[in-house]
Design a protein around this motif. Sequence first.
Motif, PDB file in Angstrom:
ATOM      1  N   ARG A 151       0.834  -1.213   0.000  1.00 35.14           N
ATOM      2  CA  ARG A 151       0.000   0.000   0.000  1.00 35.14           C
ATOM      3  C   ARG A 151       0.868   1.262   0.000  1.00 35.14           C
ATOM      4  N   TYR A 152       2.046   1.156   0.587  1.00 30.42           N
ATOM      5  CA  TYR A 152       2.927   2.307   0.734  1.00 30.42           C
ATOM      6  C   TYR A 152       4.098   2.296  -0.245  1.00 30.42           C
ATOM      7  N   PHE A 153       4.578   1.101  -0.576  1.00 33.76           N
ATOM      8  CA  PHE A 153       5.737   0.954  -1.452  1.00 33.76           C
ATOM      9  C   PHE A 153       5.495  -0.236  -2.387  1.00 33.76           C
ATOM     10  N   PRO A 154       5.458  -0.004  -3.695  1.00 37.11           N
ATOM     11  CA  PRO A 154       5.107  -1.083  -4.624  1.00 37.11           C
ATOM     12  C   PRO A 154       6.136  -2.207  -4.706  1.00 37.11           C
ATOM     13  N   ASN A 155       7.404  -1.894  -4.397  1.00 35.06           N
ATOM     14  CA  ASN A 155       8.455  -2.915  -4.469  1.00 35.06           C
ATOM     15  C   ASN A 155       9.652  -2.494  -3.618  1.00 35.06           C
ATOM     16  N   LYS A 156      10.615  -3.362  -3.539  1.00 35.25           N
ATOM     17  CA  LYS A 156      11.783  -3.115  -2.696  1.00 35.25           C
ATOM     18  C   LYS A 156      12.575  -1.895  -3.175  1.00 35.25           C
ATOM     19  N   GLU A 157      12.694  -1.728  -4.490  1.00 32.39           N
ATOM     20  CA  GLU A 157      13.450  -0.586  -5.009  1.00 32.39           C
ATOM     21  C   GLU A 157      12.820   0.737  -4.565  1.00 32.39           C
ATOM     22  N   ALA A 158      11.508   0.813  -4.625  1.00 28.17           N
ATOM     23  CA  ALA A 158      10.811   2.027  -4.186  1.00 28.17           C
ATOM     24  C   ALA A 158      11.025   2.260  -2.699  1.00 28.17           C
ATOM     25  N   LEU A 159      11.050   1.186  -1.947  1.00 29.29           N
ATOM     26  CA  LEU A 159      11.263   1.290  -0.503  1.00 29.29           C
ATOM     27  C   LEU A 159      12.686   1.732  -0.187  1.00 29.29           C
ATOM     28  N   ILE A 160      13.664   1.210  -0.914  1.00 29.21           N
ATOM     29  CA  ILE A 160      15.062   1.610  -0.692  1.00 29.21           C
ATOM     30  C   ILE A 160      15.252   3.082  -1.047  1.00 29.21           C
ATOM     31  N   GLU A 161      14.653   3.518  -2.143  1.00 25.64           N
ATOM     32  CA  GLU A 161      14.756   4.933  -2.501  1.00 25.64           C
ATOM     33  C   GLU A 161      14.107   5.798  -1.419  1.00 25.64           C
ATOM     34  N   ALA A 162      12.932   5.387  -0.961  1.00 29.44           N
ATOM     35  CA  ALA A 162      12.244   6.150   0.086  1.00 29.44           C
ATOM     36  C   ALA A 162      13.061   6.175   1.373  1.00 29.44           C
ATOM     37  N   ALA A 163      13.739   5.068   1.683  1.00 27.76           N
ATOM     38  CA  ALA A 163      14.584   5.026   2.884  1.00 27.76           C
ATOM     39  C   ALA A 163      15.751   5.994   2.754  1.00 27.76           C
ATOM     40  N   TYR A 164      16.346   6.078   1.563  1.00 30.95           N
ATOM     41  CA  TYR A 164      17.437   7.032   1.335  1.00 30.95           C
ATOM     42  C   TYR A 164      16.935   8.465   1.501  1.00 30.95           C
ATOM     43  N   VAL A 165      15.785   8.757   0.911  1.00 34.63           N
ATOM     44  CA  VAL A 165      15.210  10.099   1.032  1.00 34.63           C
ATOM     45  C   VAL A 165      14.914  10.402   2.500  1.00 34.63           C
ATOM     46  N   TYR A 166      14.371   9.431   3.207  1.00 33.12           N
ATOM     47  CA  TYR A 166      14.057   9.587   4.631  1.00 33.12           C
ATOM     48  C   TYR A 166      15.320   9.914   5.429  1.00 33.12           C
ATOM     49  N   VAL A 167      16.391   9.160   5.187  1.00 32.09           N
ATOM     50  CA  VAL A 167      17.662   9.405   5.883  1.00 32.09           C
ATOM     51  C   VAL A 167      18.209  10.780   5.509  1.00 32.09           C
ATOM     52  N   SER A 168      18.101  11.144   4.233  1.00 30.46           N
ATOM     53  CA  SER A 168      18.568  12.465   3.797  1.00 30.46           C
ATOM     54  C   SER A 168      17.803  13.577   4.505  1.00 30.46           C
ATOM     55  N   GLU A 169      16.504  13.386   4.643  1.00 30.70           N
ATOM     56  CA  GLU A 169      15.691  14.383   5.352  1.00 30.70           C
ATOM     57  C   GLU A 169      16.094  14.482   6.818  1.00 30.70           C
ATOM     58  N   GLN A 170      16.400  13.347   7.444  1.00 28.67           N
ATOM     59  CA  GLN A 170      16.845  13.358   8.838  1.00 28.67           C
ATOM     60  C   GLN A 170      18.181  14.091   8.959  1.00 28.67           C
ATOM     61  N   THR A 171      19.076  13.841   8.006  1.00 32.10           N
ATOM     62  CA  THR A 171      20.365  14.529   8.000  1.00 32.10           C
ATOM     63  C   THR A 171      20.157  16.025   7.815  1.00 32.10           C
TER      64      THR A 171
END
Length: 195
Positions: free
Chosen positions: A48-68
Amino acid sequence: MPRLVNHAQRRREILEVTWRLIATGGAEAATMREIARRAGYANGALARYFPNKEALIEAAYVYVSEQTDERTRAATVGKRGVAALRAFLVELVPSEEITVLEARIVLPFWSRTVTDDQLARTNDAQLQRWRDKLVVLIREGRADGDVRTTVADELIAEQLLAMALGLQILGLLPEHPSTPRLQLRLIDTFVAGLK
């Protein structure tokens, strides 16, 4: 009455689990099944939130970048020029537990940018935001009289970015990592050289 679901909160929880799982076990450990298990959701709930692992990995990178980015903003509050520049850089290098974990996300992400145009664009946008911020801080340092070098601001920003990214790699070497103390000394030496 059906239970209300805070989808934004659930998405953040999934991203938090994902980036920490990648940071501690590598991208291979971050299977959709394992992420769902650790987040406390059914495996299918992630779709529902991430269609596949690649989308999730990209979102995780963006999330970490936002935290930084949030940490760099907080670290530079009330500071200008060289003082803000140093505070900003300290948040990019793996000198503390959180920044080491974040570097463990960034490094495997970079390798994926070589073959994935979408990830490359995401990475380029983040690096450009950092370049722009570095240039602003360098210009403040010039206005305050703390930066006196004749080297162009954009070139200094690129040097600082290259140093910070290089320290992310060196700080994670398994045998002889660059120590936090050395990382901070390198930042201080470079910043002092701007005068």
